[in-house]
Design a protein around this motif. Structure first.
Motif, PDB file in Angstrom:
ATOM      1  N   ILE A   1       0.832  -1.202   0.000  1.00  0.00           N
ATOM      2  CA  ILE A   1       0.000   0.000   0.000  1.00  0.00           C
ATOM      3  C   ILE A   1       0.864   1.248   0.000  1.00  0.00           C
ATOM      4  N   GLU A   2       1.920   1.252   0.803  1.00  0.00           N
ATOM      5  CA  GLU A   2       2.829   2.394   0.839  1.00  0.00           C
ATOM      6  C   GLU A   2       3.467   2.632  -0.527  1.00  0.00           C
ATOM      7  N   LEU A   3       3.867   1.566  -1.210  1.00  0.00           N
ATOM      8  CA  LEU A   3       4.469   1.699  -2.538  1.00  0.00           C
ATOM      9  C   LEU A   3       3.483   2.295  -3.541  1.00  0.00           C
ATOM     10  N   VAL A   4       2.246   1.848  -3.478  1.00  0.00           N
ATOM     11  CA  VAL A   4       1.221   2.378  -4.383  1.00  0.00           C
ATOM     12  C   VAL A   4       0.964   3.844  -4.088  1.00  0.00           C
ATOM     13  N   GLU A   5       0.893   4.209  -2.818  1.00  0.00           N
ATOM     14  CA  GLU A   5       0.666   5.607  -2.449  1.00  0.00           C
ATOM     15  C   GLU A   5       1.820   6.494  -2.912  1.00  0.00           C
ATOM     16  N   GLN A   6       3.049   6.021  -2.768  1.00  0.00           N
ATOM     17  CA  GLN A   6       4.208   6.790  -3.206  1.00  0.00           C
ATOM     18  C   GLN A   6       4.165   7.012  -4.722  1.00  0.00           C
ATOM     19  N   ARG A   7       3.821   5.967  -5.447  1.00  0.00           N
ATOM     20  CA  ARG A   7       3.758   6.066  -6.899  1.00  0.00           C
ATOM     21  C   ARG A   7       2.685   7.066  -7.322  1.00  0.00           C
ATOM     22  N   LYS A   8       1.551   7.050  -6.661  1.00  0.00           N
ATOM     23  CA  LYS A   8       0.476   7.988  -6.996  1.00  0.00           C
ATOM     24  C   LYS A   8       0.877   9.414  -6.657  1.00  0.00           C
ATOM     25  N   ASN A   9       1.577   9.607  -5.551  1.00  0.00           N
ATOM     26  CA  ASN A   9       2.044  10.942  -5.188  1.00  0.00           C
ATOM     27  C   ASN A   9       3.053  11.456  -6.200  1.00  0.00           C
TER      28      ASN A   9
END
Length: 60
Positions: A48-56
Motif C-alpha cells: 500500500i505504501e508503494l502504491v501511495e508513493q507512486r500515486k504521489n
C-alpha cells in the motif's frame, strides 16, 4: 429465478468492471479480516505504501 435476480444478473452483465471491482474489494476485506497473519498484514502495508508513493509521484 426471481425477477429481482434476473435484473441483478442483467445489471452485472452490463457493468462488468464495477462488478469485478466490488468482488475483489469484498474478497480483500474478508481475507484481511479472517485469514491474514501478522506477516501478511505487514506485507500488505508495504504494498500500500508503494502504491501511495507512486500515486504521489504521478501528481507532482
Amino acid at each position: 429465478m426471481t425477477e429481482e435476480l434476473k435484473a441483478n444478473r442483467k445489471w452485472e452483465g452490463k457493468n462488468h468492471d464495477k462488478t469485478k471491482h466490488d468482488t475483489a474489494r469484498r474478497q480483500a476485506r474478508r481475507y484481511i479480516r479472517d485469514f491474514a497473519t501478522e506477516e501478511d498484514i505487514s506485507e500488505l502495508k508495504t504494498w500500500i505504501e508503494l502504491v501511495e508513493q507512486r500515486k504521489n509521484e504521478e501528481i507532482k
